[in-house]
Design a protein around this motif. Sequence first.
Motif, PDB file in Angstrom:
ATOM      1  N   GLU A 193       0.853  -1.187   0.000  1.00 30.45           N
ATOM      2  CA  GLU A 193       0.000   0.000   0.000  1.00 30.45           C
ATOM      3  C   GLU A 193       0.887   1.235   0.000  1.00 30.45           C
ATOM      4  OE1 GLU A 193      -4.090   1.408   2.224  1.00 30.45           O
ATOM      5  OE2 GLU A 193      -2.575   0.308   3.380  1.00 30.45           O
ATOM      6  N   VAL A 194       0.733   2.050  -1.048  1.00 28.06           N
ATOM      7  CA  VAL A 194       1.567   3.232  -1.223  1.00 28.06           C
ATOM      8  C   VAL A 194       0.673   4.451  -1.407  1.00 28.06           C
ATOM      9  CG1 VAL A 194       3.401   4.300  -2.592  1.00 28.06           C
ATOM     10  CG2 VAL A 194       3.333   1.830  -2.346  1.00 28.06           C
ATOM     11  N   GLU A 195       1.011   5.529  -0.719  1.00 31.61           N
ATOM     12  CA  GLU A 195       0.268   6.776  -0.880  1.00 31.61           C
ATOM     13  C   GLU A 195       1.210   7.881  -1.362  1.00 31.61           C
ATOM     14  OE1 GLU A 195      -2.093   8.026   2.432  1.00 31.61           O
ATOM     15  OE2 GLU A 195      -2.603   5.972   3.011  1.00 31.61           O
ATOM     16  N   SER A 196       0.764   8.577  -2.405  1.00 29.88           N
ATOM     17  CA  SER A 196       1.465   9.757  -2.933  1.00 29.88           C
ATOM     18  C   SER A 196       2.939   9.470  -3.226  1.00 29.88           C
ATOM     19  CB  SER A 196       1.345  10.928  -1.950  1.00 29.88           C
ATOM     20  OG  SER A 196      -0.010  11.277  -1.767  1.00 29.88           O
ATOM     21  N   LEU A 197       3.175   8.443  -4.021  1.00 26.39           N
ATOM     22  CA  LEU A 197       4.542   8.120  -4.460  1.00 26.39           C
ATOM     23  C   LEU A 197       4.942   9.051  -5.602  1.00 26.39           C
ATOM     24  CD1 LEU A 197       6.926   5.990  -4.243  1.00 26.39           C
ATOM     25  CD2 LEU A 197       5.836   4.885  -6.205  1.00 26.39           C
TER      26      LEU A 197
ATOM     27  N   SER B 192      -0.949   6.771  -5.931  1.00 29.21           N
ATOM     28  CA  SER B 192      -1.331   5.915  -4.809  1.00 29.21           C
ATOM     29  C   SER B 192      -1.775   4.568  -5.365  1.00 29.21           C
ATOM     30  CB  SER B 192      -2.455   6.552  -3.993  1.00 29.21           C
ATOM     31  OG  SER B 192      -2.004   7.739  -3.376  1.00 29.21           O
TER      32      SER B 192
ATOM     33  N   ARG C 104       0.808  10.134 -13.692  1.00 25.94           N
ATOM     34  CA  ARG C 104      -0.355   9.969 -12.814  1.00 25.94           C
ATOM     35  C   ARG C 104      -1.267   8.855 -13.310  1.00 25.94           C
ATOM     36  NH1 ARG C 104      -2.153  14.283  -9.521  1.00 25.94           N
ATOM     37  NH2 ARG C 104      -0.726  16.079  -9.448  1.00 25.94           N
TER      38      ARG C 104
ATOM     39  N   SER D 124      -2.653   0.225  -4.276  1.00 22.90           N
ATOM     40  CA  SER D 124      -2.863  -0.820  -3.279  1.00 22.90           C
ATOM     41  C   SER D 124      -2.964  -2.161  -3.991  1.00 22.90           C
ATOM     42  CB  SER D 124      -4.148  -0.547  -2.490  1.00 22.90           C
ATOM     43  OG  SER D 124      -4.418  -1.611  -1.598  1.00 22.90           O
TER      44      SER D 124
ATOM     45  N   ALA E 132       7.373   9.247  -0.708  1.00 20.45           N
ATOM     46  CA  ALA E 132       5.982   8.825  -0.552  1.00 20.45           C
ATOM     47  C   ALA E 132       5.463   9.266   0.803  1.00 20.45           C
ATOM     48  CB  ALA E 132       5.854   7.311  -0.692  1.00 20.45           C
ATOM     49  N   ARG E 133       4.174   9.565   0.847  1.00 16.63           N
ATOM     50  CA  ARG E 133       3.562   9.905   2.127  1.00 16.63           C
ATOM     51  C   ARG E 133       3.580   8.684   3.041  1.00 16.63           C
ATOM     52  NH1 ARG E 133      -2.129  12.031   1.194  1.00 16.63           N
ATOM     53  NH2 ARG E 133      -0.899  13.768   0.328  1.00 16.63           N
ATOM     54  N   SER E 134       3.313   7.528   2.464  1.00 15.33           N
ATOM     55  CA  SER E 134       3.419   6.286   3.234  1.00 15.33           C
ATOM     56  C   SER E 134       3.712   5.134   2.290  1.00 15.33           C
ATOM     57  CB  SER E 134       2.138   6.011   4.020  1.00 15.33           C
ATOM     58  OG  SER E 134       1.063   5.737   3.139  1.00 15.33           O
TER      59      SER E 134
ATOM     60  N   ASN F 278       2.662  11.763  -7.432  1.00 12.77           N
ATOM     61  CA  ASN F 278       1.635  11.491  -6.422  1.00 12.77           C
ATOM     62  C   ASN F 278       0.728  10.309  -6.782  1.00 12.77           C
ATOM     63  OD1 ASN F 278       2.066  13.522  -4.329  1.00 12.77           O
ATOM     64  ND2 ASN F 278       1.567  15.007  -5.938  1.00 12.77           N
TER      65      ASN F 278
END
Length: 498
Positions: free
Chosen positions: A261-265, A275, A475, A277, A309-311, A273
């Motif tokens: 799970e990646v957010e804002s890569l 994201s 994107r 999963s 990445a944000r997460s 940005n």
Amino acid sequence: MSEYLIELKNISKRFGGVHALDGVSMGIRPGEIHCLAGENGSGKSTIIKVMSGIYTPDEGEILFDGKPVSRLDPITAVHKGVQVIYQDFSLFGNLTVAENLALNTYLLEGRGRMDWPRARRMAREVLTRLDVEIDVDAEVETLPTSGKQIVAIARAILARARLIVMDEPTTALTGHEVDALFAIVRDLQAQGIAVLFVSHKMREMLEISERLTVFRNGKKVAEGAMSDFDEPAITHAMTGLELDDEPYAPDIAPDTPPALEVESLSVPGSVDNVSLSLRPGEIVGVSGLIGSGRTELAQALFGMENATARSFRIAGQDAFPHSVQEAIALGIAYVPEDRLSEGLFLTQSIERNMVVSILDRLRRGLFLDRDAMRQKTEDMFSSMQIAAPSPETAVGNLSGGNAQRVMLGRWLLTGAKVLILNGPTVGVDVGSKAKIHHIIRDLAREEGVAVLMISDDVPELTGNCNRIHVMHDGRFVAEFAGADMTEDAINDSLKALK
């Protein structure tokens, strides 16, 4: 007057005790677009070398315009109008377009010096004839693949080609470039030049060809008007098998936690940005035009890019791979698009290529545990269904499909739970392609591997994925799933980006 420009009757060719061609007959008419199909090892390359004079058949007869040729060598074949464009194009990268196009003419005329004005004029005239614009003073190595291919076609026309053989001409082309090539092929046909289109891409065969010949194991097994064939019929002729074309529909509970799970890569200049999963058992597709950022996305997930990445979570745990070694340790594997230059050691054995990613696990003090290495390789050799004499076979001797299975086996030995596949069946024939898809599905369904499949091949994505993202300018711009995930819908989305 014969209806055929070139006709081959009962051609046989043996190498040692192996029948590369066994009593094959086929003919190509003037101005015809004819497709030759077959799996790797079916005899396609051998018949091309026979009709271009590289191989002399052991048995059989070759006729041009209905007249037999006692002995066909490469020079005679060229004079008869046969030109072959191989996948490497056989161009001189450090010479200009004009020099490449004029060289053969000058050699035939016995000229020792280049007449620059004439060379440029010849180049411009033949490119105009093809209705394309290319700088005739550009060095060929600076051209994109599609440009090099056009130069190779132009060179064949200057050699007064009557038959141009194109060997897997669309392997490295984008969808837009394929459309442009097909326009050129149809223009060649309008000029009375026959084209033998050698391919394993069935959609392209059906679109461009008027007649089809199919080889299997050195024999002709089907021939006729293309209107008499569809994809299942061609597949059956090529493989002798009825292949499963049911779409992939995994039974995954909605509350199954993501494997990745990646957010804002983001990657500067290529990924913006994104994201994403992936749940265990899912096969998620990514398509997009060249330059969309899809390869950089794959490399960022595998620790190969300077990404942020944000997460970033693996199996629910925060873990951002900043290197390939960290990605492997986290259970992420990546199969690159260009397996020959980026993924495999061609002169080394299957065994060495497979265990290279787990050597640390096979160490016993200062030495490798040879028994463990051999056992792991043999188990994976069997489960990947690799067609080779033994794990000691050099990878460079394998077909594209078997080489790709070696790559898959290497990463599965690491125990990876997230598998990123970039162009998983590029350059692979129909039978091997189906087997690779079957392996990927089994890994997802039976082993719970989460798969990210990046591909230009829309039918490959719709047939194997349960969700598909379309990427553009770094994107995700569209997502398809369920009843909305159709080839037409995805192709329409891609066309809108051009």
